[in-house]
Design a protein around this motif. Sequence first.
Motif, short mmCIF file in Angstrom:
data_model
loop_
_atom_site.label_atom_id
_atom_site.label_comp_id
_atom_site.label_asym_id
_atom_site.label_seq_id
_atom_site.Cartn_x
_atom_site.Cartn_y
_atom_site.Cartn_z
N ARG A 140 0.82 -1.21 0.00
CA ARG A 140 0.00 0.00 0.00
C ARG A 140 0.86 1.26 0.00
O ARG A 140 0.63 2.18 -0.80
CB ARG A 140 -0.93 0.01 1.21
CG ARG A 140 -1.97 1.11 1.17
CD ARG A 140 -2.68 1.23 2.52
NE ARG A 140 -1.76 1.72 3.54
CZ ARG A 140 -1.91 1.54 4.85
NH1 ARG A 140 -2.94 0.85 5.29
NH2 ARG A 140 -1.04 2.03 5.70
N SER A 141 1.86 1.33 0.87
CA SER A 141 2.71 2.51 0.92
C SER A 141 3.51 2.66 -0.37
O SER A 141 3.74 3.78 -0.85
CB SER A 141 3.67 2.42 2.11
OG SER A 141 2.94 2.49 3.33
N HIS A 142 3.95 1.54 -0.92
CA HIS A 142 4.65 1.58 -2.21
C HIS A 142 3.76 2.18 -3.29
O HIS A 142 4.20 3.04 -4.06
CB HIS A 142 5.08 0.16 -2.59
CG HIS A 142 5.56 0.02 -4.00
ND1 HIS A 142 6.83 0.38 -4.40
CD2 HIS A 142 4.93 -0.45 -5.12
CE1 HIS A 142 6.96 0.14 -5.69
NE2 HIS A 142 5.83 -0.35 -6.15
N MET A 143 2.53 1.72 -3.34
CA MET A 143 1.60 2.19 -4.37
C MET A 143 1.20 3.65 -4.14
O MET A 143 1.16 4.46 -5.07
CB MET A 143 0.37 1.29 -4.37
CG MET A 143 -0.69 1.66 -5.38
SD MET A 143 -2.09 0.52 -5.24
CE MET A 143 -3.27 1.32 -6.30
N PHE A 144 0.88 4.01 -2.89
CA PHE A 144 0.38 5.36 -2.59
C PHE A 144 1.49 6.41 -2.59
O PHE A 144 1.20 7.59 -2.78
CB PHE A 144 -0.32 5.37 -1.24
CG PHE A 144 -1.66 4.67 -1.21
CD1 PHE A 144 -2.10 3.90 -2.27
CD2 PHE A 144 -2.48 4.78 -0.09
CE1 PHE A 144 -3.33 3.25 -2.24
CE2 PHE A 144 -3.71 4.13 -0.05
CZ PHE A 144 -4.14 3.37 -1.11
N THR A 145 2.72 6.01 -2.35
CA THR A 145 3.90 6.89 -2.20
C THR A 145 3.82 7.67 -0.90
O THR A 145 2.79 7.66 -0.20
CB THR A 145 4.08 7.87 -3.38
OG1 THR A 145 3.18 8.98 -3.25
CG2 THR A 145 3.89 7.18 -4.72
N GLY A 146 4.87 8.40 -0.60
CA GLY A 146 4.88 9.23 0.60
C GLY A 146 4.19 10.56 0.41
O GLY A 146 4.05 11.34 1.37
N ARG A 147 3.76 10.84 -0.81
CA ARG A 147 3.10 12.13 -1.08
C ARG A 147 1.99 11.93 -2.12
O ARG A 147 2.09 12.38 -3.26
CB ARG A 147 4.12 13.16 -1.56
CG ARG A 147 3.63 14.62 -1.47
CD ARG A 147 4.80 15.58 -1.59
NE ARG A 147 4.38 16.94 -1.31
CZ ARG A 147 4.16 17.87 -2.24
NH1 ARG A 147 4.35 17.58 -3.51
NH2 ARG A 147 3.78 19.09 -1.90
N PRO A 148 0.94 11.22 -1.76
CA PRO A 148 -0.16 10.98 -2.71
C PRO A 148 -0.94 12.25 -3.00
O PRO A 148 -0.93 13.20 -2.22
CB PRO A 148 -1.03 9.96 -1.98
CG PRO A 148 -0.80 10.25 -0.52
CD PRO A 148 0.66 10.65 -0.44
N TRP A 149 -1.62 12.23 -4.14
CA TRP A 149 -2.52 13.32 -4.50
C TRP A 149 -3.94 12.94 -4.10
O TRP A 149 -4.33 11.77 -4.17
CB TRP A 149 -2.47 13.59 -5.99
CG TRP A 149 -1.18 14.20 -6.46
CD1 TRP A 149 0.00 14.24 -5.78
CD2 TRP A 149 -0.94 14.83 -7.72
NE1 TRP A 149 0.96 14.86 -6.53
CE2 TRP A 149 0.41 15.23 -7.73
CE3 TRP A 149 -1.74 15.09 -8.82
CZ2 TRP A 149 0.98 15.89 -8.82
CZ3 TRP A 149 -1.18 15.74 -9.91
CH2 TRP A 149 0.15 16.14 -9.91
N LEU A 150 -4.71 13.93 -3.69
CA LEU A 150 -6.11 13.73 -3.34
C LEU A 150 -6.97 14.53 -4.32
O LEU A 150 -7.02 15.76 -4.25
CB LEU A 150 -6.39 14.16 -1.90
CG LEU A 150 -7.85 14.10 -1.44
CD1 LEU A 150 -8.41 12.68 -1.59
CD2 LEU A 150 -7.98 14.58 0.00
N ALA A 151 -7.65 13.82 -5.22
CA ALA A 151 -8.49 14.46 -6.24
C ALA A 151 -9.94 14.47 -5.76
O ALA A 151 -10.81 13.81 -6.32
CB ALA A 151 -8.36 13.74 -7.57
N ALA A 152 -10.18 15.22 -4.69
CA ALA A 152 -11.53 15.35 -4.12
C ALA A 152 -11.78 16.80 -3.79
O ALA A 152 -10.85 17.54 -3.44
CB ALA A 152 -11.66 14.49 -2.86
N ASP A 153 -13.03 17.22 -3.88
CA ASP A 153 -13.37 18.61 -3.58
C ASP A 153 -13.07 18.92 -2.12
O ASP A 153 -13.41 18.13 -1.23
CB ASP A 153 -14.85 18.87 -3.86
CG ASP A 153 -15.21 20.31 -3.63
OD1 ASP A 153 -14.90 21.15 -4.50
OD2 ASP A 153 -15.78 20.61 -2.56
N PRO A 154 -12.45 20.06 -1.82
CA PRO A 154 -12.07 20.36 -0.44
C PRO A 154 -13.24 20.61 0.49
O PRO A 154 -13.07 20.54 1.71
CB PRO A 154 -11.20 21.61 -0.58
CG PRO A 154 -11.56 22.20 -1.90
CD PRO A 154 -11.93 21.06 -2.78
#
Length: 407
Positions: free
Chosen positions: A189-203
């Motif tokens: 999971r951490s490998h896939m998500f990376t240490g800095r994932p992007w969140l494409a959701a309305d704030p």
Amino acid sequence: MRVLLSTIGSRGDVQPVVALAVRLRELGEEVRVCAPPDFRNWIGGLGIPFTPLGPELRSTGKADPAAAPPSPEQRRRMVEASVADQFETLLVAAEGCDVIVAGGYLVVAARSVAERMGIRYVFAAYCPTALPSPHHAPPPLPTGGAPVDGTADNRELWEQDARRWNAVFGAALNSHRASAGLAPVDDVRSHMFTGRPWLAADPVLGPWPGPGDPDVVRTGAWILPDERPLPVELEAFLDAGEPPVYFGFGSIRAPHDLGRTMIETARALGRRAVVLRGWAGLAPPADEPDCLSVGEVNQQALFRRVAAVVHHGGAGTTTAAARAGAPQVVIPQNFDQHYWARRVDDLGAGVAHPPGTPAVGSLTEALGRALRPDVAARARSLAGEVRADGADVAARLLVAVDARGSS
């Protein structure tokens, strides 16, 4: 810059990727999309180079929701086949690219392919609860499986979640990494998500919990502008009476006999109904003047003309209804849909119906509450708070990072 955007899933997983692809192309960048073959004609029709990834998924919408889930052995074979196909397909599709962007939660090989090719990789989630945080519990894995242990605290739940990712994907992923000359990963999971994932959701609809959480890049939801006119038959139906209620479950499996439940609910409240057939093939009774069955249409236009939107809680449908100012009833079925149901309810812009199969009585009660003037007023107010620039933010971020020559 050449960008490969990839995802696996239904239209709710694919449309944000297409929105980003369209915006990148408008900025003069070269884009390609890898997605299930169900979307070949749509994406190709937009002039975007398309590579099919995995099997067709449309038939899953008509599968019996009450049918027994795959056995552990069947699930293992499905995972192995998917990971193998991802490595094979993405290695070819990413040839000559500078970055791979993986949207959604099932393209587990994308980072390994980027690593093998020496190019950048970005992971983007569509819902806050898909990303680890002590402020919320994880959703069930998108592949299914047992629910989390509700007696544990959130940190322990996320540790359990990581172990499930490893159990489901670890062996298949590391087998192909070894064949590619890559070191094994011990935390899929951490490998896939990376240490800095992007969140494409309305704030506003899907805010990130707050300071002290992992480093997350918040772009806003990736929304694809839709200028298509509504079908003539739908326009005539809308013009023939008071605004109807929209019912739809998109491209997911629908509970048994849901179409009839929807129509009986609308009639109990004296409302007309528009029913999206979707992948499940929902349909009202034939030749009834108070209801209309439609295929895939411009939700952005339709939702501005309905009294309420009753749906399964996909991120895209939730955001489209919120942008249109329509009250919502959300009937969550799996993964992040439970989160969106809670958010709509918490924001006062609709009602969260209990998960699973609705009865006419429970759905009538929920829709009746959603149609109250105070809820409708809050939904209209919320529409002005939802942003539409998430794909532009993400595209410009990709371009800026590429211009700096760093990740």
